[in-house]
Design an enzyme around this catalytic site. Structure first.
Site, short mmCIF file in Angstrom:
data_model
loop_
_atom_site.label_atom_id
_atom_site.label_comp_id
_atom_site.label_asym_id
_atom_site.label_seq_id
_atom_site.Cartn_x
_atom_site.Cartn_y
_atom_site.Cartn_z
N LYS A 153 0.85 -1.24 0.16
CA LYS A 153 -0.06 0.01 0.09
C LYS A 153 0.79 1.26 0.15
O LYS A 153 1.90 1.16 0.51
CB LYS A 153 -0.82 0.03 1.37
CG LYS A 153 -2.24 0.87 1.22
CD LYS A 153 -3.29 0.17 0.63
CE LYS A 153 -4.52 1.17 0.48
NZ LYS A 153 -5.68 0.44 0.08
N GLY A 184 -21.13 6.81 4.67
CA GLY A 184 -20.12 7.13 3.18
C GLY A 184 -20.69 6.76 2.06
O GLY A 184 -20.62 5.52 1.74
N GLY A 194 -19.64 7.65 -1.20
CA GLY A 194 -18.68 8.02 -2.17
C GLY A 194 -18.50 7.05 -3.24
O GLY A 194 -19.68 6.40 -3.57
N VAL A 208 -17.74 3.96 -3.75
CA VAL A 208 -18.16 2.67 -3.43
C VAL A 208 -19.47 2.84 -2.73
O VAL A 208 -20.56 2.27 -3.28
CB VAL A 208 -17.17 1.95 -2.36
CG1 VAL A 208 -17.93 0.59 -2.19
CG2 VAL A 208 -16.00 1.69 -2.94
N TYR A 252 -22.00 5.04 -2.86
CA TYR A 252 -23.26 5.43 -3.66
C TYR A 252 -23.59 4.28 -4.61
O TYR A 252 -24.94 4.02 -4.49
CB TYR A 252 -22.53 6.77 -4.35
CG TYR A 252 -23.92 7.39 -4.90
CD1 TYR A 252 -24.43 8.52 -4.18
CD2 TYR A 252 -24.64 7.17 -6.12
CE1 TYR A 252 -25.77 9.09 -4.22
CE2 TYR A 252 -25.67 7.98 -6.62
CZ TYR A 252 -26.31 8.85 -5.56
OH TYR A 252 -27.70 9.50 -5.71
P1 NAD Z 1 -14.67 7.80 -1.17
O1 NAD Z 1 -13.63 8.96 -0.55
O2 NAD Z 1 -15.10 8.04 -2.46
O3 NAD Z 1 -15.80 7.70 -0.34
C1 NAD Z 1 -16.07 7.99 0.94
C2 NAD Z 1 -17.10 8.95 1.31
O4 NAD Z 1 -17.19 8.83 2.75
C3 NAD Z 1 -17.15 10.17 1.03
O5 NAD Z 1 -18.44 10.44 0.30
C4 NAD Z 1 -16.78 10.93 2.18
O6 NAD Z 1 -17.35 12.25 2.36
C5 NAD Z 1 -17.76 10.13 3.31
N1 NAD Z 1 -17.25 10.23 4.60
C6 NAD Z 1 -15.98 10.83 5.04
N2 NAD Z 1 -15.95 10.67 6.39
C7 NAD Z 1 -17.32 10.53 7.05
C8 NAD Z 1 -17.70 10.36 8.11
N3 NAD Z 1 -17.28 10.56 9.14
N4 NAD Z 1 -19.30 10.05 7.86
C9 NAD Z 1 -19.63 9.69 7.17
N5 NAD Z 1 -19.02 9.83 5.72
C10 NAD Z 1 -17.82 10.20 5.61
O7 NAD Z 1 -14.14 6.50 -0.82
P2 NAD Z 1 -14.17 5.18 -1.63
O8 NAD Z 1 -13.58 4.58 -2.51
O9 NAD Z 1 -15.88 5.17 -1.59
O10 NAD Z 1 -13.85 4.07 -0.55
C11 NAD Z 1 -14.79 4.04 0.81
C12 NAD Z 1 -14.23 2.91 1.72
O11 NAD Z 1 -13.74 1.65 0.98
C13 NAD Z 1 -12.75 3.19 2.29
O12 NAD Z 1 -12.48 3.03 3.53
C14 NAD Z 1 -11.68 2.43 1.34
O13 NAD Z 1 -10.44 2.33 1.91
C15 NAD Z 1 -12.69 1.20 1.34
N6 NAD Z 1 -12.34 0.53 -0.14
C16 NAD Z 1 -12.69 1.42 -1.31
C17 NAD Z 1 -12.17 0.61 -2.58
C18 NAD Z 1 -12.46 1.14 -3.88
O14 NAD Z 1 -12.51 0.35 -5.07
N7 NAD Z 1 -12.78 2.32 -3.96
C19 NAD Z 1 -11.82 -0.84 -2.28
C20 NAD Z 1 -11.51 -1.34 -1.25
C21 NAD Z 1 -11.96 -0.80 0.00
#
Ligand code: NAD
Length: 358
Positions: free
Chosen positions: A80, A182, A184, A186, A188
């Site tokens: 990472k 959250g 975002g 994922v 949404y």
């Molecule tokens: P992202 O940044 O697109 O979405 C995260 C969302 O959480 C954002 O909309 C943000 O505003 C919101 N947020 C932040 N703090 C918050 C809080 N205190 N309360 C509520 N909402 C809050 O990130 P993502 O890519 O959607 O990833 C989300 C999680 O999934 C992370 O932990 C990431 O490590 C994990 N993850 C993502 C992927 C991927 O393919 N994107 C893969 C494996 C794991």
């Protein structure tokens, strides 16, 4: 933290710090294990309070990647990268952003394939394209497997279905009250799938625009801040940052299932894995539930075929169900069951690799 003691205890291979004075790039890459193959894991940008916080994060996340890929049956080790920067600031300056990620790409190239990077929080496919100008040790490229998030969302949906099957005897989410924390990249698309299949959605986010969209598109109910933990719901799906489930929040939970995409959802895997288990809550281990994204990028390293990717991600359903059932019959927390599954594969393949091929 005594870094070498920690690395020794959990079997880490390498921790590298990169600095580029021209772009003020401050990156830390951790390679936890290369037993199963090259280490792979995304690059995250975060405004860390200090270097120690960043180092702790990258160490934890890299180990999680080793276990995630091992459980998903991928020939990948775990690594990472984290970049210490303000994501909003970096977004404002496109010229700096290109140089910043190209400088990072050159450092990744210097690791000679021991580490392959991809997107993570606050990095984009465009950033991966910049990195790709300097190294081939990057995946999740726009013209290849693309954005992994919808695939992660699909896998998380499978994990929720399997958890519902174990907890309620029926995998359907229809009529289930599901809290998505959250919404975002994922969260949404996960809401979109859940809504299409009849779930009643509750959402929380710090981004008001996204919340407005979810209310409009899914008729979701907004839940504020820490109220997410005490909400009367069937499923809690954490999809923001990790560490949310701890001494304070676990006693508040009213849900029967915790299954989401956030990495490192339990503040302390052992302690909080047990707490959640003792409360009779079905917890789908985070790195099993959110493996869809890494499965997607993995196929980019071979021949990419979206249908094959989806079939591989479908296996998350059986795997989560197996973990939850094993946990029930052995009275071992699900997080520990998943760790044992990952370790069993790593140890078995370590022995295969010891056969000399001439
Ligand atoms: P992202 O940044 O697109 O979405 C995260 C969302 O959480 C954002 O909309 C943000 O505003 C919101 N947020 C932040 N703090 C918050 C809080 N205190 N309360 C509520 N909402 C809050 O990130 P993502 O890519 O959607 O990833 C989300 C999680 O999934 C992370 O932990 C990431 O490590 C994990 N993850 C993502 C992927 C991927 O393919 N994107 C893969 C494996 C794991």
């Amino acid at each position: 933290m005594k870094i070498f003691d920690y690395m020794q205890k959990y079997g880490y291979e390498q921790l590298v710090m990169f600095h580029d004075k021209h772009t003020d790039l401050k990156a830390i890459t951790c390679i936890h294990s290369t037993v199963l193959g090259p280490s792979l894991g995304g690059t995250r940008i975060w405004n860390y309070a200090d270097e120690n916080e960043a180092i702790e994060d990258v160490l934890r996340l890299a180990k999680g990647m080793t276990y995630k890929s091992a459980c998903a049956g991928l020939n990948l080790g775990g690594g990472k990268s984290v970049i210490i920067a303000d994501p909003q600031e970096l977004r404002k300056d496109i010229v700096r952003r290109e140089a910043f990620f190209r400088a990072f790409g050159r450092y990744v190239e210097g690791l000679s394939g021991r580490y392959i990077t991809a997107e993570d929080m606050n990095t984009t496919t465009q950033d991966m394209d910049y990195i790709n100008m300097e190294t081939n040790y990057v995946c999740g490229l726009e013209h290849k497997s693309g954005n992994p998030s919808p695939f992660t969302a699909y896998g998380t949906y499978k994990a929720i279905q399997a958890s519902c099957k174990a907890a309620f005897g029926d995998s359907s989410v229809k009529g289930k009250r599901i809290m998505v924390q959250g919404i975002g990249a994922v969260g949404y698309p996960l809401c979109r799938r859940l809504f299409a299949d009849g779930a009643i959605l509750f959402v929380s986010d710090i981004n008001q625009e996204r919340l407005n969209d979810a209310v409009r598109e899914f008729g979701a109910t907004i839940v504020n801040g820490d109220d997410v933990y005490s909400l009367d719901c069937d499923v809690f799906a954490p999809c923001a940052r990790g560490g949310g489930l701890n001494d304070e929040t676990i006693p508040k939970l009213k849900c029967k299932v915790v299954a989401g995409a956030a990495n490192n959802v339990l503040a302390d895997i052992e302690k909080h894995g047990k707490m959640i288990h003792d409360r009779g809550i079905f917890y789908a281990p985070d790195y099993v539930a959110n493996a869809g994204g890494v499965i997607n990028v993995y196929y980019e390293l071979y021949t990419y075929d979206e249908a094959v990717v989806y079939r591989h991600i479908d296996r998350i359903y059986d795997q989560v169900l197996e973990i939850l059932n094993t946990s029930k019959t052995t009275n071992v927390p699900t997080a520990a069951v998943a760790d044992k599954m990952a370790e069993a594969r790593i140890n078995a393949i370590k022995n295969v690799n010891s056969i000399y091929l001439g």
